[in-house]
Write an enzyme that holds these catalytic residues in place. Structure first.
Site, PDB file in Angstrom:
ATOM      1  N   GLU A 118       6.341  -6.158  -1.204  1.00  0.00           N
ATOM      2  CA  GLU A 118       7.682  -5.802  -0.728  1.00  0.00           C
ATOM      3  C   GLU A 118       7.980  -6.574   0.545  1.00  0.00           C
ATOM      4  O   GLU A 118       8.854  -6.217   1.324  1.00  0.00           O
ATOM      5  CB  GLU A 118       7.825  -4.292  -0.557  1.00  0.00           C
ATOM      6  CG  GLU A 118       6.675  -3.618   0.128  1.00  0.00           C
ATOM      7  CD  GLU A 118       6.715  -2.098   0.011  1.00  0.00           C
ATOM      8  OE1 GLU A 118       7.737  -1.520   0.389  1.00  0.00           O
ATOM      9  OE2 GLU A 118       5.718  -1.508  -0.435  1.00  0.00           O
ATOM     10  N   CYS A 135       5.545   0.365  -2.731  1.00  0.00           N
ATOM     11  CA  CYS A 135       4.075   0.307  -2.670  1.00  0.00           C
ATOM     12  C   CYS A 135       3.417   0.506  -4.037  1.00  0.00           C
ATOM     13  O   CYS A 135       2.188   0.532  -4.134  1.00  0.00           O
ATOM     14  CB  CYS A 135       3.558   1.335  -1.671  1.00  0.00           C
ATOM     15  SG  CYS A 135       4.255   1.095  -0.038  1.00  0.00           S
ATOM     16  N   THR A 186       2.990   3.354  12.093  1.00  0.00           N
ATOM     17  CA  THR A 186       2.495   3.226  10.717  1.00  0.00           C
ATOM     18  C   THR A 186       2.723   1.805  10.174  1.00  0.00           C
ATOM     19  O   THR A 186       2.958   1.623   8.986  1.00  0.00           O
ATOM     20  CB  THR A 186       3.149   4.277   9.794  1.00  0.00           C
ATOM     21  OG1 THR A 186       4.580   4.095   9.802  1.00  0.00           O
ATOM     22  CG2 THR A 186       2.846   5.682  10.248  1.00  0.00           C
ATOM     23  N   SER A 203      10.126  11.380   3.251  1.00  0.00           N
ATOM     24  CA  SER A 203       9.176  10.570   2.474  1.00  0.00           C
ATOM     25  C   SER A 203       7.829  11.284   2.360  1.00  0.00           C
ATOM     26  O   SER A 203       7.160  11.209   1.325  1.00  0.00           O
ATOM     27  CB  SER A 203       9.000   9.177   3.084  1.00  0.00           C
ATOM     28  OG  SER A 203       8.218   9.215   4.248  1.00  0.00           O
ATOM     29  N   HIS A 236      -2.653   6.237  -2.093  1.00  0.00           N
ATOM     30  CA  HIS A 236      -1.840   5.310  -1.293  1.00  0.00           C
ATOM     31  C   HIS A 236      -1.815   5.874   0.131  1.00  0.00           C
ATOM     32  O   HIS A 236      -1.497   7.050   0.325  1.00  0.00           O
ATOM     33  CB  HIS A 236      -0.437   5.224  -1.873  1.00  0.00           C
ATOM     34  CG  HIS A 236       0.534   4.562  -0.950  1.00  0.00           C
ATOM     35  ND1 HIS A 236       0.292   3.315  -0.404  1.00  0.00           N
ATOM     36  CD2 HIS A 236       1.722   4.986  -0.420  1.00  0.00           C
ATOM     37  CE1 HIS A 236       1.300   3.002   0.396  1.00  0.00           C
ATOM     38  NE2 HIS A 236       2.171   3.992   0.415  1.00  0.00           N
ATOM     39  N   LYS A 275      -3.432  15.057   3.554  1.00  0.00           N
ATOM     40  CA  LYS A 275      -2.652  16.223   3.112  1.00  0.00           C
ATOM     41  C   LYS A 275      -2.686  16.344   1.585  1.00  0.00           C
ATOM     42  O   LYS A 275      -2.804  17.447   1.048  1.00  0.00           O
ATOM     43  CB  LYS A 275      -1.194  16.099   3.581  1.00  0.00           C
ATOM     44  CG  LYS A 275      -1.006  16.405   5.060  1.00  0.00           C
ATOM     45  CD  LYS A 275       0.422  16.093   5.473  1.00  0.00           C
ATOM     46  CE  LYS A 275       0.607  16.245   6.959  1.00  0.00           C
ATOM     47  NZ  LYS A 275       1.081  17.552   7.366  1.00  0.00           N
ATOM     48  N   SER A 312       7.803   4.226  -2.741  1.00  0.00           N
ATOM     49  CA  SER A 312       9.057   4.895  -2.391  1.00  0.00           C
ATOM     50  C   SER A 312      10.189   4.421  -3.296  1.00  0.00           C
ATOM     51  O   SER A 312      10.161   3.318  -3.841  1.00  0.00           O
ATOM     52  CB  SER A 312       9.408   4.608  -0.933  1.00  0.00           C
ATOM     53  OG  SER A 312       8.502   5.278  -0.101  1.00  0.00           O
TER      54      SER A 312
HETATM   55  N1  COA Z   1      -2.072  15.938  18.811  1.00  0.00           N
HETATM   56  C1  COA Z   1      -2.341  16.035  17.481  1.00  0.00           C
HETATM   57  N2  COA Z   1      -1.375  16.011  16.524  1.00  0.00           N
HETATM   58  C2  COA Z   1      -0.093  15.867  16.928  1.00  0.00           C
HETATM   59  C3  COA Z   1       0.243  15.769  18.285  1.00  0.00           C
HETATM   60  C4  COA Z   1      -0.811  15.811  19.247  1.00  0.00           C
HETATM   61  N3  COA Z   1      -0.554  15.713  20.570  1.00  0.00           N
HETATM   62  N4  COA Z   1       1.578  15.642  18.378  1.00  0.00           N
HETATM   63  C5  COA Z   1       2.072  15.674  17.103  1.00  0.00           C
HETATM   64  N5  COA Z   1       1.056  15.812  16.237  1.00  0.00           N
HETATM   65  C6  COA Z   1       1.127  15.857  14.778  1.00  0.00           C
HETATM   66  C7  COA Z   1       2.286  16.658  14.261  1.00  0.00           C
HETATM   67  O1  COA Z   1       2.004  18.047  14.237  1.00  0.00           O
HETATM   68  C8  COA Z   1       2.449  16.068  12.871  1.00  0.00           C
HETATM   69  O2  COA Z   1       1.472  16.605  12.018  1.00  0.00           O
HETATM   70  P1  COA Z   1       1.908  17.179  10.568  1.00  0.00           P
HETATM   71  O3  COA Z   1       2.406  15.979   9.795  1.00  0.00           O
HETATM   72  O4  COA Z   1       0.642  17.733  10.051  1.00  0.00           O
HETATM   73  O5  COA Z   1       2.983  18.170  10.804  1.00  0.00           O
HETATM   74  C9  COA Z   1       2.067  14.598  13.079  1.00  0.00           C
HETATM   75  O6  COA Z   1       1.370  14.547  14.320  1.00  0.00           O
HETATM   76  C10 COA Z   1       3.266  13.671  13.157  1.00  0.00           C
HETATM   77  O7  COA Z   1       4.157  14.242  14.048  1.00  0.00           O
HETATM   78  P2  COA Z   1       5.723  14.072  13.821  1.00  0.00           P
HETATM   79  O8  COA Z   1       6.414  14.836  14.875  1.00  0.00           O
HETATM   80  O9  COA Z   1       6.072  14.374  12.393  1.00  0.00           O
HETATM   81  O10 COA Z   1       5.845  12.515  14.086  1.00  0.00           O
HETATM   82  P3  COA Z   1       7.082  11.577  14.000  1.00  0.00           P
HETATM   83  O11 COA Z   1       8.376  12.314  14.018  1.00  0.00           O
HETATM   84  O12 COA Z   1       6.839  10.552  15.056  1.00  0.00           O
HETATM   85  O13 COA Z   1       7.002  10.896  12.531  1.00  0.00           O
HETATM   86  C11 COA Z   1       6.122   9.713  10.661  1.00  0.00           C
HETATM   87  C12 COA Z   1       5.793  10.516  11.920  1.00  0.00           C
HETATM   88  C13 COA Z   1       4.832   9.470   9.887  1.00  0.00           C
HETATM   89  C14 COA Z   1       7.086  10.521   9.791  1.00  0.00           C
HETATM   90  C15 COA Z   1       6.774   8.362  11.094  1.00  0.00           C
HETATM   91  O14 COA Z   1       5.829   7.622  11.782  1.00  0.00           O
HETATM   92  C16 COA Z   1       7.292   7.581   9.924  1.00  0.00           C
HETATM   93  O15 COA Z   1       8.434   7.751   9.512  1.00  0.00           O
HETATM   94  N6  COA Z   1       6.457   6.663   9.353  1.00  0.00           N
HETATM   95  C17 COA Z   1       6.768   5.988   8.151  1.00  0.00           C
HETATM   96  C18 COA Z   1       6.664   6.999   7.044  1.00  0.00           C
HETATM   97  C19 COA Z   1       6.114   6.394   5.811  1.00  0.00           C
HETATM   98  O16 COA Z   1       5.245   5.565   5.841  1.00  0.00           O
HETATM   99  N7  COA Z   1       6.645   6.855   4.700  1.00  0.00           N
HETATM  100  C20 COA Z   1       6.250   6.308   3.458  1.00  0.00           C
HETATM  101  C21 COA Z   1       5.500   7.308   2.722  1.00  0.00           C
HETATM  102  S1  COA Z   1       4.957   6.488   1.297  1.00  0.00           S
END
Ligand code: COA
Length: 387
Positions: free
Chosen positions: A79, A111, A152, A201, A233, A242, A307
């Site tokens: 991609e 992916c 990521t 996602s 993946h 998870k 996705s």
């Molecule tokens: N210590 C430990 N864990 C912590 C923390 C800390 N100080 N602060 C936050 N976290 C945890 C949160 O509880 C959360 O865990 P959970 O998913 O079990 O609920 C995790 O860290 C991520 O926190 P979040 O607030 O959701 O992070 P974010 O808003 O910055 O977004 C992604 C994270 C992954 C959604 C973002 O990086 C993203 O959009 N990435 C691309 C997504 C992707 O690849 N999608 C394709 C899927 S195929």
């Protein structure tokens, strides 16, 4: 006749960012990145590495063991395509000196691309058992500086040789697929970085996993206890963690124990390379095979997700003697050789790589001897050179 994976080649670029440095620069708690997201480092591609050069480099890892005249199919899943029309696989075919009779093209479905290619290759080899197929996944995950998805990102490639009587993993008959037209992640033609609805996602990924895993168990009349390990993946390792928790739920302690331990082994490389989109599942498979201690004959489940969205679950059996086909020291050295970037260095390289190269200006690479790189365009034609 069994058909499956006979060789696995791995390449990641020679630079990385440490997640603690990135967290500090973005005013985040490092534990959010290290534990919450599950990433320790991410590889960074400069403007001289792209989907094509990385795919060539991943295949070089095993090319000496391949009878090139028997390769009848070469598929690139990506991609991060380098052209809207010409398949990146043609540059790769040329660099690898594959025969003119090879059938070659590029596949896109986020992916999921490599899994689509692998299934085509499996069916091709079933019909042409004296031929082999090369399936490459090669990607640079770019969300943008200071974006939610920045943590990521990643870059790298996995190359698979698909053959009859494979010496690593024999693919089992049967699969379970699920598709839906949704918008969780995409990259418009006018954007060098991806757009993502991150939280959505994550939910869709888990939904697709539950559906395909349940359906696969129904088709095969299996339970989770059948699997020695399940690889996923991994856009970031917490995502697969998870899904693995869902797979283990309600299982006896010994099943939970080996699925959990083997998941940790399967996330080892991904935790340090970051997201490599199409190739992430197969980097996780490589990590499992090199970091876990699995008996021949073990059943490994594979969950592929792209996705948009497309999910598929299938499985394979480890072939006796598979360890001899792996290169754990070389693969570890691939990571160890990387230079750590400061955040300002990473930001400069990131911005530079987003720019279109100036035509007829040759690019120089700081890669080691033997690796291929993108050397810029000559009269608008992409040039690939070997160091
Ligand atoms: N210590 C430990 N864990 C912590 C923390 C800390 N100080 N602060 C936050 N976290 C945890 C949160 O509880 C959360 O865990 P959970 O998913 O079990 O609920 C995790 O860290 C991520 O926190 P979040 O607030 O959701 O992070 P974010 O808003 O910055 O977004 C992604 C994270 C992954 C959604 C973002 O990086 C993203 O959009 N990435 C691309 C997504 C992707 O690849 N999608 C394709 C899927 S195929």
């Amino acid at each position: 006749m069994q058909v499956g994976i006979d060789e696995i080649g791995f390449y990641t670029p020679n630079k990385y960012v440490d997640m603690v440095d990135l967290a500090n620069a973005r005013n985040e708690d490092p534990n959010k990145y290290l534990e919450g997201i599950g990433q320790s480092q991410m590889s960074v591609a400069d403007q001289t590495q792209d989907a094509v050069s990385m795919g060539i480099n991943a295949t070089l890892g095993y090319l000496d063991h391949v009878d090139l005249n028997q390769v009848g199919l070469l598929i690139l899943g990506t991609e991060s395509g380098v052209d809207q029309s010409k398949s990146g696989s043609l540059f790769i075919k040329s660099a690898l000196k594959l025969p003119a009779a090879v059938r070659t093209f590029e596949i896109k479905e986020a992916c999921f691309g490599v899994t689509a290619g692998l299934m085509l290759a499996r069916d091709y080899v079933r019909l042409h058992p004296h031929h082999s197929a090369i399936v490459i996944g090669s990607d640079i995950a770019r969300y943008g500086l200071n974006s939610g998805g920045e943590v990521t990102q990643g870059a790298g490639s996995i190359s698979l040789l698909i053959k009859a009587e494979p010496r690593i993993l024999a693919i089992n008959n049967g699969h379970s697929a699920y598709s839906a037209d949704i918008n969780d992640f995409w990259r418009p033609n006018n954007s060098a970085t991806a757009l993502v609805d991150g939280k959505y996602s994550k939910a869709v990924y888990l939904d697709f996993f539950e559906r395909t895993f349940a359906d696969y168990q129904r088709i095969k009349k299996w339970s989770p206890a059948q699997f020695e390990a399940i690889v996923y993946h991994l856009p970031f390792t917490k995502m697969g963690f998870k899904a693995n928790n869902l797979a283990m739920a309600g299982q006896p302690a010994e099943v939970e124990h080996h699925l959990a331990n083997n998941f940790t082994a399967s996330a080892w490389f991904n935790r340090q390379v970051g997201n490599i989109y199409t190739a992430s599942l197969y980097l996780s498979l490589l990590s499992l095979l090199e970091k876990a201690d699995l008996a021949p004959g073990a059943t490994i489940g594979l969950f592929s997700y792209g996705s948009g969205a497309m999910g598929e679950f299938y499985s394979g059996q480890l072939v006796s003697g598979y360890q001899q086909k792996l290169r754990p020291i070389a693969d570890e050295q691939m990571l160890m050789r990387r230079q750590k970037l400061s955040i300002p260095q990473y930001e400069t390289i990131f911005n530079e790589a987003l720019k279109q190269p100036i035509d007829n200006v040759e690019l120089a690479s700081d890669e080691a001897a033997g690796y291929w790189y993108f050397a810029g365009t000559k009269n608008e034609v992409r040039q690939y050179h070997q160091k």
